[in-house]
Design a protein around this motif. Structure first.
Motif, PDB file in Angstrom:
ATOM      1  N   ILE A  39      31.608 -27.712 -11.179  1.00 40.82           N
ATOM      2  CA  ILE A  39      31.399 -28.931 -10.688  1.00 40.82           C
ATOM      3  C   ILE A  39      30.046 -29.605 -11.479  1.00 40.82           C
ATOM      4  CG2 ILE A  39      30.425 -30.259  -8.880  1.00 40.82           C
ATOM      5  CD1 ILE A  39      33.008 -29.130  -8.026  1.00 40.82           C
ATOM      6  N   ARG A  40      28.949 -28.561 -11.789  1.00 42.90           N
ATOM      7  CA  ARG A  40      27.960 -29.390 -12.493  1.00 42.90           C
ATOM      8  C   ARG A  40      28.284 -29.761 -14.079  1.00 42.90           C
ATOM      9  NH1 ARG A  40      24.007 -30.809  -9.329  1.00 42.90           N
ATOM     10  NH2 ARG A  40      23.027 -29.139  -8.111  1.00 42.90           N
ATOM     11  N   ASN A  41      29.398 -28.819 -14.494  1.00 41.41           N
ATOM     12  CA  ASN A  41      29.836 -29.351 -15.777  1.00 41.41           C
ATOM     13  C   ASN A  41      30.384 -30.725 -15.738  1.00 41.41           C
ATOM     14  OD1 ASN A  41      30.146 -28.461 -18.391  1.00 41.41           O
ATOM     15  ND2 ASN A  41      32.322 -28.081 -18.088  1.00 41.41           N
ATOM     16  N   ILE A  42      31.038 -31.110 -14.638  1.00 38.75           N
ATOM     17  CA  ILE A  42      31.846 -32.233 -14.551  1.00 38.75           C
ATOM     18  C   ILE A  42      30.690 -33.369 -14.238  1.00 38.75           C
ATOM     19  CG2 ILE A  42      33.255 -33.686 -13.090  1.00 38.75           C
ATOM     20  CD1 ILE A  42      34.682 -30.893 -12.616  1.00 38.75           C
ATOM     21  N   VAL A  43      29.865 -33.069 -13.385  1.00 37.46           N
ATOM     22  CA  VAL A  43      28.966 -34.272 -12.865  1.00 37.46           C
ATOM     23  C   VAL A  43      27.687 -34.345 -13.666  1.00 37.46           C
ATOM     24  CG1 VAL A  43      30.006 -34.274 -10.713  1.00 37.46           C
ATOM     25  CG2 VAL A  43      28.144 -32.965 -10.981  1.00 37.46           C
ATOM     26  N   GLY A  44      27.290 -33.218 -14.158  1.00 30.24           N
ATOM     27  CA  GLY A  44      25.888 -33.145 -15.035  1.00 30.24           C
ATOM     28  C   GLY A  44      25.032 -32.264 -14.161  1.00 30.24           C
ATOM     29  N   GLY A  45      23.765 -32.113 -14.734  1.00 30.12           N
ATOM     30  CA  GLY A  45      22.829 -31.541 -14.173  1.00 30.12           C
ATOM     31  C   GLY A  45      22.567 -29.847 -14.586  1.00 30.12           C
ATOM     32  N   ARG A  46      21.644 -29.366 -14.044  1.00 33.51           N
ATOM     33  CA  ARG A  46      21.405 -27.758 -14.053  1.00 33.51           C
ATOM     34  C   ARG A  46      22.243 -27.222 -13.407  1.00 33.51           C
ATOM     35  NH1 ARG A  46      14.926 -27.429 -15.329  1.00 33.51           N
ATOM     36  NH2 ARG A  46      15.675 -25.321 -15.211  1.00 33.51           N
ATOM     37  N   SER A  47      22.576 -25.818 -13.755  1.00 34.80           N
ATOM     38  CA  SER A  47      23.131 -24.895 -13.006  1.00 34.80           C
ATOM     39  C   SER A  47      22.349 -23.913 -12.347  1.00 34.80           C
ATOM     40  CB  SER A  47      24.278 -24.100 -13.660  1.00 34.80           C
ATOM     41  OG  SER A  47      24.787 -23.130 -12.626  1.00 34.80           O
ATOM     42  N   GLY A  48      21.645 -24.150 -11.088  1.00 30.83           N
ATOM     43  CA  GLY A  48      20.718 -23.404 -10.586  1.00 30.83           C
ATOM     44  C   GLY A  48      21.294 -21.747 -10.339  1.00 30.83           C
ATOM     45  N   SER A  49      22.496 -21.852 -10.038  1.00 31.80           N
ATOM     46  CA  SER A  49      22.885 -20.305  -9.783  1.00 31.80           C
ATOM     47  C   SER A  49      23.057 -19.469 -11.102  1.00 31.80           C
ATOM     48  CB  SER A  49      24.329 -20.416  -8.978  1.00 31.80           C
ATOM     49  OG  SER A  49      25.301 -21.265  -9.991  1.00 31.80           O
ATOM     50  N   TYR A  50      23.387 -20.085 -12.158  1.00 25.46           N
ATOM     51  CA  TYR A  50      23.549 -19.488 -13.629  1.00 25.46           C
ATOM     52  C   TYR A  50      21.953 -19.005 -13.988  1.00 25.46           C
ATOM     53  CZ  TYR A  50      28.451 -19.436 -14.527  1.00 25.46           C
ATOM     54  OH  TYR A  50      29.785 -19.449 -14.491  1.00 25.46           O
ATOM     55  N   GLU A  51      21.146 -20.253 -13.834  1.00 21.95           N
ATOM     56  CA  GLU A  51      19.782 -19.926 -14.129  1.00 21.95           C
ATOM     57  C   GLU A  51      19.178 -18.702 -13.278  1.00 21.95           C
ATOM     58  OE1 GLU A  51      17.888 -23.507 -13.802  1.00 21.95           O
ATOM     59  OE2 GLU A  51      18.743 -24.534 -15.336  1.00 21.95           O
ATOM     60  N   ASN A  52      19.426 -18.736 -12.048  1.00 23.38           N
ATOM     61  CA  ASN A  52      18.798 -17.404 -11.290  1.00 23.38           C
ATOM     62  C   ASN A  52      19.412 -16.368 -11.695  1.00 23.38           C
ATOM     63  OD1 ASN A  52      17.106 -19.139  -9.740  1.00 23.38           O
ATOM     64  ND2 ASN A  52      18.789 -19.497  -8.280  1.00 23.38           N
ATOM     65  N   GLU A  53      20.727 -16.108 -12.176  1.00 21.83           N
ATOM     66  CA  GLU A  53      21.181 -14.950 -12.325  1.00 21.83           C
ATOM     67  C   GLU A  53      20.804 -14.445 -13.839  1.00 21.83           C
ATOM     68  OE1 GLU A  53      23.390 -11.572 -12.322  1.00 21.83           O
ATOM     69  OE2 GLU A  53      23.360 -13.223 -10.474  1.00 21.83           O
ATOM     70  N   LEU A  54      20.345 -15.475 -14.599  1.00 22.93           N
ATOM     71  CA  LEU A  54      19.793 -15.082 -15.941  1.00 22.93           C
ATOM     72  C   LEU A  54      18.375 -14.661 -16.028  1.00 22.93           C
ATOM     73  CD1 LEU A  54      20.020 -15.286 -19.049  1.00 22.93           C
ATOM     74  CD2 LEU A  54      19.220 -17.901 -18.829  1.00 22.93           C
ATOM     75  N   ILE A  55      17.610 -15.385 -14.945  1.00 22.02           N
ATOM     76  CA  ILE A  55      16.169 -15.073 -14.754  1.00 22.02           C
ATOM     77  C   ILE A  55      16.094 -13.540 -14.172  1.00 22.02           C
ATOM     78  CG2 ILE A  55      14.072 -15.272 -13.069  1.00 22.02           C
ATOM     79  CD1 ILE A  55      14.912 -18.225 -13.629  1.00 22.02           C
TER      80      ILE A  55
END
Length: 106
Positions: A39-55
């Protein structure tokens, strides 16, 4: 434990090299995170769920590397490098590797 991306610790002398240490983490990203990211890829913005997983994966890899250095009797890990890769079918797995040289300081 002192952790550094530099090859030395300012103001300290390395007295012994204990060896290269690694911390590796492979984690899967769940369907819900994938859906939200698409959804973020379509509408733009940061992906908090992926960022949290990466952290989370990066922190675990560093912690594992630090534990291995402590097991060798090290005071510090220098020259730390962190690498990221995606693995698996449809790139559904994240691999984070932290590596560095475990050292004893004076």
């Amino acid at each position: 434990m002192i952790l550094s991306t530099t090859p030395s610790i300012e103001g300290r002398t390395i007295s012994e090299y204990k060896g290269v240490v690694f911390g590796e983490v492979i984690s899967g990203v769940n369907f819900f995170s994938d859906f939200k990211a698409s959804i973020r890829n379509i509408v733009g913005g940061r992906s908090g769920s992926y960022e949290n997983e990466l952290i989370k994966a990066r922190t675990q890899a560093i912690d594992e590397m630090t534990d291995r250095a402590a097991g060798l009797g090290a005071d510090a890990v220098v020259g730390i490098d962190i690498d990221y890769e995606v693995l698996g079918e449809n790139n559904g797995m994240l691999m984070v590797t932290a590596s560095g040289t475990a050292v004893k300081l004076l």
